[in-house]
Structures are given as C-alpha cells and as structure tokens.
Motif scaffolding. Structure first.
Motif, mmCIF file in Angstrom:
data_model
loop_
_atom_site.group_PDB
_atom_site.id
_atom_site.type_symbol
_atom_site.label_atom_id
_atom_site.label_comp_id
_atom_site.label_asym_id
_atom_site.label_seq_id
_atom_site.Cartn_x
_atom_site.Cartn_y
_atom_site.Cartn_z
ATOM 1 N N ALA A 184 0.842 -1.200 0.000
ATOM 2 C CA ALA A 184 0.000 0.000 0.000
ATOM 3 C C ALA A 184 0.877 1.249 0.000
ATOM 4 O O ALA A 184 0.604 2.232 -0.705
ATOM 5 C CB ALA A 184 -0.927 -0.014 1.209
ATOM 6 N N SER A 185 1.949 1.184 0.776
ATOM 7 C CA SER A 185 2.879 2.311 0.829
ATOM 8 C C SER A 185 3.543 2.533 -0.531
ATOM 9 O O SER A 185 3.698 3.668 -1.000
ATOM 10 C CB SER A 185 3.923 2.006 1.904
ATOM 11 N N ARG A 186 3.917 1.440 -1.172
ATOM 12 C CA ARG A 186 4.578 1.539 -2.486
ATOM 13 C C ARG A 186 3.609 2.101 -3.535
ATOM 14 O O ARG A 186 3.995 2.913 -4.374
ATOM 15 C CB ARG A 186 5.098 0.157 -2.911
ATOM 16 N N LEU A 187 2.348 1.676 -3.475
ATOM 17 C CA LEU A 187 1.351 2.229 -4.406
ATOM 18 C C LEU A 187 1.260 3.746 -4.233
ATOM 19 O O LEU A 187 1.184 4.488 -5.207
ATOM 20 C CB LEU A 187 -0.024 1.591 -4.156
ATOM 21 N N GLU A 188 1.281 4.197 -2.979
ATOM 22 C CA GLU A 188 1.208 5.648 -2.740
ATOM 23 C C GLU A 188 2.445 6.355 -3.275
ATOM 24 O O GLU A 188 2.358 7.428 -3.851
ATOM 25 C CB GLU A 188 1.014 5.922 -1.253
#
Ligand SMILES: [Fe+2]
Ligand SMILES: [Fe+2]
Length: 309
Positions: A170-174
């Motif tokens: 999720a962090s990488r998507l952001e």
C-alpha cells in the motif's frame, strides 16, 4: 490516479516517510509501511480469538494492519489467552476497491509501464489483504478445536507478516502516485475460505499448500520483471514477501502433516483428496521446486495434481 471521493484512502497514512533515515533500502520501505494508525492497548480485545474477530470485522485496511500489529505484540509479551470465538462468514471490506467477479476483471497489463506496475502491485495488495483475513479466520474458526498454543503462535506469526506485506505494498502504491482501492479487485479470493470452513485439513491443503505455494512459483518472475522495468524498490518488497511466504507454506505443511498423522490419515492421499474436492481445476506448472522443497512440500503431493504444461 486518485479518485476525488476516496477520502479514507487519501488520509490513510501508508506513505508517511520515516522520521529517521534507516540504513538500507528495505528498512526504509518497511519504515514507511510501519507508519500507520496505532491501536491503544486498553482497547484491544482480551483474547486472541476475540482479536481475530475484531480484525475480520474491521473494514478499513489500516485498521486490520494496526490490530494485527497490536495483537501480535501483546501475544509476544505472553499477555493473551487464546479464548474462543466464531468468525463472521465474510470479513468486512472497505468501500473501495470495487469488487468484481473474476470474469469481469480487466486484463492485467504485464508491461513494465507505470500503469502496469501499479496494476500488479494493486492486485498483490488485494491478495495480501485477503491473506490477513485468511490467517485470522484460521485463528478464530479453530479456536474451539483444542489445538496446542504452538498452532496459534504459528498462525499469528503468519497474520502479522501478511499485515506487513499489505502495508508495504500500500505504501509503495502511494509512492507511485496511486493507492489501494483505486483499481477494481477480484472478488473470488474468499471462495477458498468458504469451501473449507468445515475442515481445517482441507483449509490447509487449499490455502497455504495450493494458493500460497502458487505464489512461490510466480513471484521470482515478477521480481525480475520489476527489476527490468527499473523499479528496484517494488522488487525489494516482493523479495521480502517471497522469503516470508516460504515460511507461510512451511507453517501450512507442518500443521497439515501433524493433523493428518494425529487422525491416522496418509498425508499425500489426503492432500490429493482435499484439493480435488475443494479446489477447482488442476495445479499449474511450472513449479518452483526449490522454494517448495524449502517449505517442506513433497513434490509427490503437488505433481500428481498438475495440469499439462
Ligand atoms: Fe503475504
Ligand atoms: Fe502468506
């Protein structure tokens, strides 16, 4: 990529940068994933089984992650009895992503373009969110089965790692300008849980030993593809997930074997029987025999169920 009405996801603190600079890249990515909401200690359920139900009933991914972390931390201090609880028939889900039947899912783009990488990471984040719930469902559903504390310790370890996997993705998507929830997602992932809700041996055969083992087969190529696309940060996250998932398959293999032996069942024949009854279709080669062997999965178990390459 952001939708205007997606207020929760815009405010979810998946991508907050770490306060101090960690030493290596994965530590930096992990620290990003760690910066999410916290659960205060007094508000935690008293038993592990009640905690499992709280995770399943939490709709927001950030809440599932925060509860998973807090429950794992409490368990590790020795301060949590197992207890007994009934899980809900389906875990709660956030308003986004839109869940679609598998046949209506847009075809995944396999290129190394930004859109293709976001689609891949989004699909993986969705799988990891389901994996959080699958691990907690085992902890709640079989809390009444008289299993030893080591069983709960193992599956709690799996649940805690699945939460970290989701947080990292999720962090990488952001970081790539998107967010979990911005693309539609597959609504078929809970089917395996429903098909095996009555039988722990069947659950272990289908979830860790078929579905998670399939992840071991396909992840190395995804890592290579991300590296070729010039996205080493995403590749690093998938490497961490791949290493952990060998451990998850190993936990599944160990308890599958132990439970078969306890019921005087032949593990190989039982694996074939449960997979044929509860998993639609044949297993897809090529298999990652090396990773499967490291996870303790006998080749005779899965090769007999393979479709033609
Ligand atoms: Fe995972
Ligand atoms: Fe896993």
């Amino acid at each position: 990529m952001r939708s205007k009405d997606n207020v929760m996801l815009r405010t979810a603190p998946f991508a907050t940068p770490p306060a101090a600079a960690p030493r290596d890249k994965l530590a930096r990515l992990e620290a990003r994933g760690t910066a999410m909401q916290q659960v205060s200690e007094p508000s935690l359920p008293i038993t592990l089984a009640a905690g499992a139900v709280a995770v399943l009933d939490a709709a927001e991914p950030a809440r599932k992650v925060a509860l998973s972390r807090a429950l794992a931390a409490r368990w590790r201090t020795g301060g949590m009895p197992i207890g007994q609880a009934q899980p809900p028939p389906r875990p709660a889900r956030p308003v986004r992503p839109l869940l679609l039947p598998p046949r209506d899912m847009p075809k995944r783009r396999h290129g190394g373009s930004l859109a293709g990488r976001i689609a891949l990471l989004h699909a993986l984040a969705h799988i990891e969110l389901n994996a959080i719930d699958l691990a907690w469902d085992i902890l709640a559903r079989w809390s009444t089965a008289g299993l030893p504390p080591a069983f709960f310790a193992d599956w709690l370890g799996v649940a805690a790692e699945e939460a970290e996997h989701f947080a990292l993705l999720a962090s990488r998507l952001e970081a790539l300008g998107s967010a979990y929830g911005e693309l539609p997602a597959h609504d078929g992932l809970w089917e395996a849980a429903q098909a095996t809700a009555h039988d722990l041996i069947a659950r272990l055969a289908v979830v860790p030993l078929v579905l998670e083992a399939r992840g071991l087969d396909v992840t190395p190529e995804m890592i290579r593809r991300l590296e070729r696309a010039g996205d080493p940060d995403s590749a690093l996250i998938l490497e961490r997930i791949y290493a952990d998932e060998i451990g998850h398959v190993a936990v599944g293999a160990r308890w599958f074997e132990l439970l078969c032996r306890a019921q005087l069942l032949d593990p190989e024949a039982t694996f074939h029987d449960r997979v044929r009854r509860h998993f639609a279709g044949a297993l897809k080669p090529p298999f990652n025999d090396d990773a499967r062997r490291r996870a303790g999965l006998p080749a005779g178990d899965y090769r007999a169920l393979a479709c033609a390459p």
